[in-house]
Design a protein around this motif. Structure first.
Motif, PDB file in Angstrom:
ATOM      1  N   SER A  39     -29.013  -0.169 -48.202  1.00 38.16           N
ATOM      2  CA  SER A  39     -30.361  -0.739 -48.074  1.00 38.16           C
ATOM      3  C   SER A  39     -31.381   0.346 -47.751  1.00 38.16           C
ATOM      4  O   SER A  39     -32.514   0.308 -48.251  1.00 38.16           O
ATOM      5  N   LEU A  40     -30.987   1.320 -46.927  1.00 37.51           N
ATOM      6  CA  LEU A  40     -31.895   2.423 -46.618  1.00 37.51           C
ATOM      7  C   LEU A  40     -32.117   3.298 -47.843  1.00 37.51           C
ATOM      8  O   LEU A  40     -33.220   3.823 -48.047  1.00 37.51           O
ATOM      9  N   PHE A  41     -31.075   3.446 -48.664  1.00 43.67           N
ATOM     10  CA  PHE A  41     -31.246   4.181 -49.926  1.00 43.67           C
ATOM     11  C   PHE A  41     -32.269   3.480 -50.826  1.00 43.67           C
ATOM     12  O   PHE A  41     -33.094   4.127 -51.472  1.00 43.67           O
ATOM     13  N   ARG A  50     -31.840   5.894 -54.677  1.00 46.69           N
ATOM     14  CA  ARG A  50     -32.242   4.535 -55.083  1.00 46.69           C
ATOM     15  C   ARG A  50     -31.452   4.093 -56.308  1.00 46.69           C
ATOM     16  O   ARG A  50     -30.980   2.961 -56.373  1.00 46.69           O
ATOM     17  N   TRP A  51     -31.316   4.978 -57.288  1.00 42.24           N
ATOM     18  CA  TRP A  51     -30.567   4.639 -58.506  1.00 42.24           C
ATOM     19  C   TRP A  51     -29.098   4.384 -58.183  1.00 42.24           C
ATOM     20  O   TRP A  51     -28.495   3.468 -58.721  1.00 42.24           O
ATOM     21  N   ARG A 107     -32.145  -5.201 -47.088  1.00 43.76           N
ATOM     22  CA  ARG A 107     -33.347  -4.675 -47.725  1.00 43.76           C
ATOM     23  C   ARG A 107     -34.482  -5.685 -47.661  1.00 43.76           C
ATOM     24  O   ARG A 107     -35.626  -5.339 -47.308  1.00 43.76           O
ATOM     25  N   ALA A 108     -34.158  -6.944 -47.995  1.00 41.15           N
ATOM     26  CA  ALA A 108     -35.178  -7.993 -47.932  1.00 41.15           C
ATOM     27  C   ALA A 108     -35.668  -8.193 -46.504  1.00 41.15           C
ATOM     28  O   ALA A 108     -36.862  -8.414 -46.272  1.00 41.15           O
ATOM     29  N   GLY A 109     -34.746  -8.113 -45.540  1.00 45.41           N
ATOM     30  CA  GLY A 109     -35.135  -8.282 -44.143  1.00 45.41           C
ATOM     31  C   GLY A 109     -36.051  -7.173 -43.662  1.00 45.41           C
ATOM     32  O   GLY A 109     -37.026  -7.417 -42.944  1.00 45.41           O
ATOM     33  N   ILE A 110     -35.750  -5.942 -44.069  1.00 45.14           N
ATOM     34  CA  ILE A 110     -36.585  -4.798 -43.676  1.00 45.14           C
ATOM     35  C   ILE A 110     -37.984  -4.926 -44.266  1.00 45.14           C
ATOM     36  O   ILE A 110     -38.995  -4.710 -43.590  1.00 45.14           O
ATOM     37  N   GLN A 111     -38.045  -5.294 -45.539  1.00 47.52           N
ATOM     38  CA  GLN A 111     -39.340  -5.402 -46.202  1.00 47.52           C
ATOM     39  C   GLN A 111     -40.140  -6.599 -45.705  1.00 47.52           C
ATOM     40  O   GLN A 111     -41.357  -6.654 -45.907  1.00 47.52           O
ATOM     41  N   ALA A 112     -39.452  -7.555 -45.054  1.00 48.41           N
ATOM     42  CA  ALA A 112     -40.155  -8.722 -44.516  1.00 48.41           C
ATOM     43  C   ALA A 112     -40.807  -8.432 -43.161  1.00 48.41           C
ATOM     44  O   ALA A 112     -41.656  -9.204 -42.703  1.00 48.41           O
ATOM     45  N   VAL A 113     -40.389  -7.338 -42.522  1.00 49.39           N
ATOM     46  CA  VAL A 113     -41.006  -6.970 -41.240  1.00 49.39           C
ATOM     47  C   VAL A 113     -42.459  -6.574 -41.484  1.00 49.39           C
ATOM     48  O   VAL A 113     -42.771  -5.858 -42.441  1.00 49.39           O
ATOM     49  N   ASP A 114     -43.345  -7.045 -40.605  1.00 44.79           N
ATOM     50  CA  ASP A 114     -44.770  -6.771 -40.771  1.00 44.79           C
ATOM     51  C   ASP A 114     -45.043  -5.274 -40.885  1.00 44.79           C
ATOM     52  O   ASP A 114     -44.513  -4.467 -40.111  1.00 44.79           O
ATOM     53  N   LYS A 115     -45.856  -4.908 -41.863  1.00 43.97           N
ATOM     54  CA  LYS A 115     -46.158  -3.489 -42.098  1.00 43.97           C
ATOM     55  C   LYS A 115     -46.850  -2.846 -40.897  1.00 43.97           C
ATOM     56  O   LYS A 115     -46.787  -1.633 -40.705  1.00 43.97           O
ATOM     57  N   GLY A 116     -47.490  -3.677 -40.091  1.00 46.11           N
ATOM     58  CA  GLY A 116     -48.171  -3.141 -38.918  1.00 46.11           C
ATOM     59  C   GLY A 116     -47.213  -2.486 -37.939  1.00 46.11           C
ATOM     60  O   GLY A 116     -47.588  -1.541 -37.221  1.00 46.11           O
TER      61      GLY A 116
END
Length: 217
Positions: A39-41, A50-51, A107-116
């Motif tokens: 997920s960090l990749f 990423r690939w 990955r989805a959980g990390i991206q769901a964390v508020d960008k702030g």
């Protein structure tokens, strides 16, 4: 149906619970560890990583788990020059397969964390690794706990396919008892009951942990 004939064999079938739990627990931990890395990749800035992570996920999600299990077990002499034990092959196949799904969940959980949260950590000069470990991942874990529990429950049920390579789990022992008694329905129904109760326990445990985490907020 005559369940009396399998009563003497029930302790033998129940011993398969420990085998199943061992495979599920070790494979789950392996999948979780690899899933975090993948997920960090996927959210990183290095194209090759990423690939690699996307390709890994595509392969393991796009092919049947039983195929992966059989390749690791039956093809290991050709691939590695040694015969991998059935128990080890089961852990490897389930762990590697689960990592693909868990990586997408994380990955989805990390991206769901508020960008702030990320912007605040960067403004304070928090290093990237420390930010991910102490700020982003703990918040993401709370969001993805139900999905992780569903993956763990799915892994518990799918572990029954290890019977195809001879691991003496619950399902394999039920099949052995059925062959001995010349009656498969009763031991298989008993095995189904065991799996159902295991899933219920995991479901209630997941809800309890989720409730505790909500109260901690």
């Amino acid at each position: 149906m005559n369940f009396e004939q399998i009563i003497p064999s029930m302790p033998y079938i129940l011993q398969g619970i420990w085998v199943t739990l061992q495979i599920v627990l070790i494979a789950g931990l392996l999948g979780f560890a690899i899933g975090i890395i993948l997920s960090l990749f996927k959210i990183g800035r290095v194209p090759f990583l990423r690939w690699f992570a996307d390709g890994y996920t595509s392969i393991f999600r796009g092919t049947p788990l039983v195929l992966q299990l059989m390749i690791i077990y039956y093809a290991s002499p050709q691939l590695f020059g040694v015969q991998i034990e059935a128990y080890t092959a089961a852990i490897l196949s389930f762990g590697l397969n689960s990592a693909a799904y868990i990586s997408e969940i994380i990955r989805a959980g990390i991206q769901a964390v508020d960008k702030g949260q990320r912007e605040a950590a960067m403004a304070l000069g928090v290093p990237y690794n420390k930010m991910m470990k102490d700020v982003i991942l703990p918040q993401a874990m709370k969001n993805i706990l139900p999905a992780l529990m569903n993956e763990f429950i799915t892994l518990t049920k799918e572990s029954a396919i290890v019977t195809v390579i001879g691991v003496t789990d619950i399902m394999r022992r039920a099949y052995i008892v059925g062959s001995d008694k010349f009656s498969f329905l009763e031991p298989l129904l008993f095995a189904g009951l065991i799996y159902y109760l295991m899933v219920l326990v995991l479901t209630f445990a997941g809800k309890w942990v989720e409730g505790r985490m909500r109260r901690s907020d």
